[in-house]
Design an enzyme around this catalytic site. Structure first.
Site, PDB file in Angstrom:
ATOM      1  N   LYS A  54      16.111  -6.906  11.253  1.00  0.00           N
ATOM      2  CA  LYS A  54      16.510  -7.005   9.848  1.00  0.00           C
ATOM      3  C   LYS A  54      17.699  -7.958   9.682  1.00  0.00           C
ATOM      4  CE  LYS A  54      13.413  -4.504   7.858  1.00  0.00           C
ATOM      5  NZ  LYS A  54      12.479  -5.105   6.904  1.00  0.00           N
ATOM      6  N   TYR A  88      15.341  -2.598  15.428  1.00  0.00           N
ATOM      7  CA  TYR A  88      15.118  -2.624  13.974  1.00  0.00           C
ATOM      8  C   TYR A  88      16.303  -3.310  13.298  1.00  0.00           C
ATOM      9  CZ  TYR A  88      14.330  -1.159   9.176  1.00  0.00           C
ATOM     10  OH  TYR A  88      14.152  -1.165   7.814  1.00  0.00           O
ATOM     11  N   SER A 100       0.809  -1.231   0.000  1.00  0.00           N
ATOM     12  CA  SER A 100       0.000   0.000   0.000  1.00  0.00           C
ATOM     13  C   SER A 100       0.834   1.269   0.000  1.00  0.00           C
ATOM     14  CB  SER A 100      -0.936   0.005   1.229  1.00  0.00           C
ATOM     15  OG  SER A 100      -0.170  -0.035   2.426  1.00  0.00           O
ATOM     16  N   SER A 152      15.210  -6.886   3.629  1.00  0.00           N
ATOM     17  CA  SER A 152      15.961  -6.662   4.863  1.00  0.00           C
ATOM     18  C   SER A 152      16.361  -5.186   4.890  1.00  0.00           C
ATOM     19  CB  SER A 152      17.161  -7.621   4.909  1.00  0.00           C
ATOM     20  OG  SER A 152      17.986  -7.380   6.007  1.00  0.00           O
TER      21      SER A 152
HETATM   22  N1  LIG Z   1      12.542   3.406   3.767  1.00  0.00           N
HETATM   23  C1  LIG Z   1      13.759   3.010   4.084  1.00  0.00           C
HETATM   24  O1  LIG Z   1      14.707   3.829   4.227  1.00  0.00           O
HETATM   25  C2  LIG Z   1      14.043   1.542   4.252  1.00  0.00           C
HETATM   26  C3  LIG Z   1      15.385   1.133   4.365  1.00  0.00           C
HETATM   27  C4  LIG Z   1      15.670  -0.222   4.531  1.00  0.00           C
HETATM   28  C5  LIG Z   1      14.630  -1.150   4.560  1.00  0.00           C
HETATM   29  N2  LIG Z   1      13.335  -0.724   4.449  1.00  0.00           N
HETATM   30  C6  LIG Z   1      12.293  -1.743   4.505  1.00  0.00           C
HETATM   31  O2  LIG Z   1      11.474  -1.655   3.357  1.00  0.00           O
HETATM   32  C7  LIG Z   1      10.201  -2.237   3.636  1.00  0.00           C
HETATM   33  C8  LIG Z   1       9.112  -1.335   3.093  1.00  0.00           C
HETATM   34  O3  LIG Z   1       9.098  -0.130   3.838  1.00  0.00           O
HETATM   35  P1  LIG Z   1       8.864   1.297   3.175  1.00  0.00           P
HETATM   36  O4  LIG Z   1      10.118   2.058   3.336  1.00  0.00           O
HETATM   37  O5  LIG Z   1       8.249   1.183   1.847  1.00  0.00           O
HETATM   38  O6  LIG Z   1       7.845   1.916   4.246  1.00  0.00           O
HETATM   39  P2  LIG Z   1       6.303   2.321   4.149  1.00  0.00           P
HETATM   40  O7  LIG Z   1       6.093   3.303   3.051  1.00  0.00           O
HETATM   41  O8  LIG Z   1       5.916   2.717   5.532  1.00  0.00           O
HETATM   42  O9  LIG Z   1       5.580   0.958   3.761  1.00  0.00           O
HETATM   43  C9  LIG Z   1       5.434  -0.086   4.698  1.00  0.00           C
HETATM   44  C10 LIG Z   1       4.391  -1.050   4.181  1.00  0.00           C
HETATM   45  O10 LIG Z   1       4.273  -2.132   5.112  1.00  0.00           O
HETATM   46  C11 LIG Z   1       2.897  -2.338   5.356  1.00  0.00           C
HETATM   47  N3  LIG Z   1       2.711  -2.953   6.675  1.00  0.00           N
HETATM   48  C12 LIG Z   1       3.104  -2.494   7.892  1.00  0.00           C
HETATM   49  N4  LIG Z   1       2.699  -3.328   8.862  1.00  0.00           N
HETATM   50  C13 LIG Z   1       2.023  -4.343   8.242  1.00  0.00           C
HETATM   51  C14 LIG Z   1       1.369  -5.505   8.700  1.00  0.00           C
HETATM   52  N5  LIG Z   1       1.283  -5.820   9.998  1.00  0.00           N
HETATM   53  N6  LIG Z   1       0.795  -6.324   7.776  1.00  0.00           N
HETATM   54  C15 LIG Z   1       0.847  -6.023   6.457  1.00  0.00           C
HETATM   55  N7  LIG Z   1       1.451  -4.933   5.969  1.00  0.00           N
HETATM   56  C16 LIG Z   1       2.023  -4.098   6.854  1.00  0.00           C
HETATM   57  C17 LIG Z   1       2.260  -0.968   5.232  1.00  0.00           C
HETATM   58  O11 LIG Z   1       0.887  -1.062   4.881  1.00  0.00           O
HETATM   59  P3  LIG Z   1      -0.329  -0.910   5.925  1.00  0.00           P
HETATM   60  O12 LIG Z   1       0.036   0.197   6.877  1.00  0.00           O
HETATM   61  O13 LIG Z   1      -1.491  -0.591   5.027  1.00  0.00           O
HETATM   62  O14 LIG Z   1      -0.458  -2.240   6.569  1.00  0.00           O
HETATM   63  C18 LIG Z   1       3.029  -0.410   4.032  1.00  0.00           C
HETATM   64  O15 LIG Z   1       2.441  -0.838   2.823  1.00  0.00           O
HETATM   65  C19 LIG Z   1      10.145  -2.434   5.153  1.00  0.00           C
HETATM   66  O16 LIG Z   1      10.370  -3.797   5.461  1.00  0.00           O
HETATM   67  C20 LIG Z   1      11.315  -1.584   5.661  1.00  0.00           C
HETATM   68  O17 LIG Z   1      11.849  -2.058   6.861  1.00  0.00           O
HETATM   69  C21 LIG Z   1      13.024   0.589   4.295  1.00  0.00           C
END
Ligand SMILES: NC(=O)c1ccc[n+]([C@@H]2O[C@H](COP(=O)([O-])OP(=O)(O)OC[C@H]3O[C@@H](n4cnc5c(N)ncnc54)[C@H](OP(=O)(O)O)[C@@H]3O)[C@@H](O)[C@H]2O)c1
Length: 274
Positions: free
Chosen positions: A153, A149, A14, A135
């Site tokens: 990861k 966190y 989403s 991750s």
């Molecule tokens: N952004 C960064 O700098 C970064 C860096 C390294 C890794 N990551 C990783 O990338 C991944 C995606 O994150 P993002 O950066 O795209 O953040 P984001 O925009 O906040 O997206 C997170 C997504 O996870 C979903 N989510 C959260 N809790 C959930 C649950 N219990 N069940 C199902 N869906 C759930 C949210 O949807 P709903 O709220 O609708 O459930 C949303 O679609 C994560 O695993 C994060 O740790 C991000």
């Protein structure tokens, strides 16, 4: 019998990396089931026809099992899963309760495990499957005040590697993607542990500075498409990489962390974040 990826179950579809992954997968012709608690996809994805929004909470076994069973009834097969759903908590270790730490692991680690466990029987039966976990560079670089966190990861990363050894005989491959700072909704969704919000905590000022810097880096980070592109590239391959760290500077950080003496690596990270 599947011999290439057609149907993909993606979690966290989403927002951010997941939303962009859904879009790029759909453009590449895959059928995408995009799960999230909101159960929404972008307007562009909704108009595409090959992206199906699914209400799926990775913290809830019944929700995961129902989503997987429904897709198997409709499609007959799930060829790939992308375990991307995640969130972040910030807090000094001393100011983080076990329940708060469990919440972090619940989504980022056990959430991925629930989904993977639910799809493995059908992947094994069809002797084909691709499992991608999202991750983080924080899995290899220990980030202070986001210790849980980083730990969750790191757990996802080692889990994915060990799993790949268990399932390789069944035609199933595993890959972890390690994003660095990426501009998404992740920053706004980050929670701070209750005790860390207390301004009388000895960690309060350093934590604010450290997390503030991290949030600044995230919001000035890569576009989600950079990570989504790396995920789609792996799903198109006949042999996936074991780990992928998008962008050359993060690749270099990943390598340096492994090459430098730990004390020196910790000194550098401390200069940046502690
Ligand atoms: N952004 C960064 O700098 C970064 C860096 C390294 C890794 N990551 C990783 O990338 C991944 C995606 O994150 P993002 O950066 O795209 O953040 P984001 O925009 O906040 O997206 C997170 C997504 O996870 C979903 N989510 C959260 N809790 C959930 C649950 N219990 N069940 C199902 N869906 C759930 C949210 O949807 P709903 O709220 O609708 O459930 C949303 O679609 C994560 O695993 C994060 O740790 C991000």
């Amino acid at each position: 019998m599947a011999t290439r990826v057609q149907t993909v179950l993606l979690t966290g579809g989403s927002s951010g990396i997941g939303a962009e992954t859904a879009r790029l997968l759909a453009l590449a012709g895959f059928k995408v089931y995009a799960g999230s608690r909101r159960g929404t996809v972008s307007e562009e994805c909704a108009a595409m026809g090959n992206v199906v929004p699914v209400v799926l909470d990775v913290n809830n076994q019944e929700s995961v099992d129902t989503a997987v069973a429904d897709i198997l009834v409709k499609e007959g097969h799930i060829d790939a899963v992308v375990c991307n759903a995640g969130n972040g908590i910030a807090g000094a270790v001393e100011n983080t309760t076990v329940d708060e730490a469990k919440y972090q692991f619940e989504t980022c680690f056990f959430g991925a495990h629930r989904v993977i466990r639910a799809v493995l029987p059908s992947m094994r039966a069809q002797k084909f499957g691709r499992i991608i976990t999202v991750s983080s560079v924080a899995a290899v670089v220990p980030i202070p005040y986001q210790t849980f966190y980083s730990s969750a990861k790191a757990a996802v990363l080692i889990y994915t590697k060990a799993l790949s050894l268990e399932v390789k005989g069944f035609g199933i491959q595993c890959c972890s993607i390690l994003p660095g700072d990426t501009k998404t909704g992740f920053t706004a969704a980050r929670k701070v542990t209750a005790e860390s919000e207390d301004s009388s905590s000895v960690y309060y000022e350093t934590l604010k500075k450290s997390v503030g810097r991290m949030e600044h880096d995230e919001q000035n980070g890569m576009p989600a498409g950079k990570i989504a592109g790396a995920i789609v590239k792996q799903l198109k391959k006949s042999r996936m990489a074991s780990t992928v760290t998008p962008r050359i500077d993060y690749k270099a950080i990943n390598l340096l962390v492994r090459l430098l003496p730990t004390k020196l690596m910790l000194w550098i990270v401390g200069k940046l974040y502690a």
